[in-house]
Design an enzyme around this catalytic site. Sequence first.
Site, short mmCIF file in Angstrom:
data_model
loop_
_atom_site.label_atom_id
_atom_site.label_comp_id
_atom_site.label_asym_id
_atom_site.label_seq_id
_atom_site.Cartn_x
_atom_site.Cartn_y
_atom_site.Cartn_z
CE LYS A 211 -1.55 2.29 3.44
NZ LYS A 211 -2.16 2.77 4.69
CG ASP A 229 -7.32 3.71 2.05
OD1 ASP A 229 -8.21 3.18 1.33
OD2 ASP A 229 -7.36 4.90 2.38
#
Length: 344
Positions: A211, A229
């Site tokens: 991420k 996320d």
Amino acid sequence: MVVRRDSAVGEQGPSGAKKTAKKTNASVPRAAAERTPAGTEPATGRSASAAGKSAPARKAAKAAASPKSPEPTASPKPAKPAKTTKPESPTALVRRARRINRELAEVYPYAHPELDFENPFQLIVATVLSAQTTDLRVNQTTPALFAKYPTPEDLAAADPEEVEEILRPCGFFRAKTKSVIGLSKALVENHKGEVPGRLEDLVKLPGVGRKTAFVVLGNAFGRPGITVDTHFQRLVRRWKWTEETEPDKIEAAIGALFPKSEWTMLSHHVIFHGRRICHARKPACGACPIAPLCPAYGEGETDPEKAKKLLKYEKGGFPGQRLKPPQSYLDAGGIPAPPLGAAG
């Protein structure tokens, strides 16, 4: 002269002539009457109602009078099953997903990463710090950090206790201090103090996962990446884009729905929408621009006026996440976030 009446032989007139009595069924011999079916003429046995009718009419009457064979009983129709939603085909899913992205692009043409940064080093540190806290809190904390430690070399040589004191407002400040100092040391030792621009190098750095790596690649280097996320995970499942729950599998499933060139902005659009309208607990369905495309419509407030009160950030008249947002955000009516410790 007396006239004698006799119902059997008629009336005796004055001249002695007899009037013939009318024939009735009573004058028919009993044997004949017994042989004649009721309702038929004694002489012919034909139905009285059919007498005097034409042959075709008599045939029709006979057919009507004849007993009919019972009609076969129709078997009951099976009950229709309850209507079920037809599964969405892969092609239909792609079309709906891309249309949602286009709609969000019109609503948020200024979508951007909501972490303040001026270079790749600041972005990677801010992204590591954003774990389990808000971008706003990170943006309010990093100005003091970068003012004291502007380069990887500076942060690598920092006193951990001093860094902890700066990062205290971010939560988990001890673990985050260890991560950003270790990250800075790895950049100095392995990459000459520069943030690498390759995924395989980024994920080897302390505290950096896929991420964080895609945030850096997409926003500091212009290389497409999907940022999975908590907002992104929640919305793509709510929209039935995927049923996956693991970030890596979500990334792969969503990446297959869109051209690679759209991945970075797609992430911004989805995250912006999740923070402003499609909240986790109380989505503002009545104020949602993609409500007709959303299979979860109705999970939140559908009344338009009540839904407007649930809007956050610039959509609701509140400051966004960044202290220094892009000019396009300000031009669209966005408001900068207040610095740490500011009133209100």
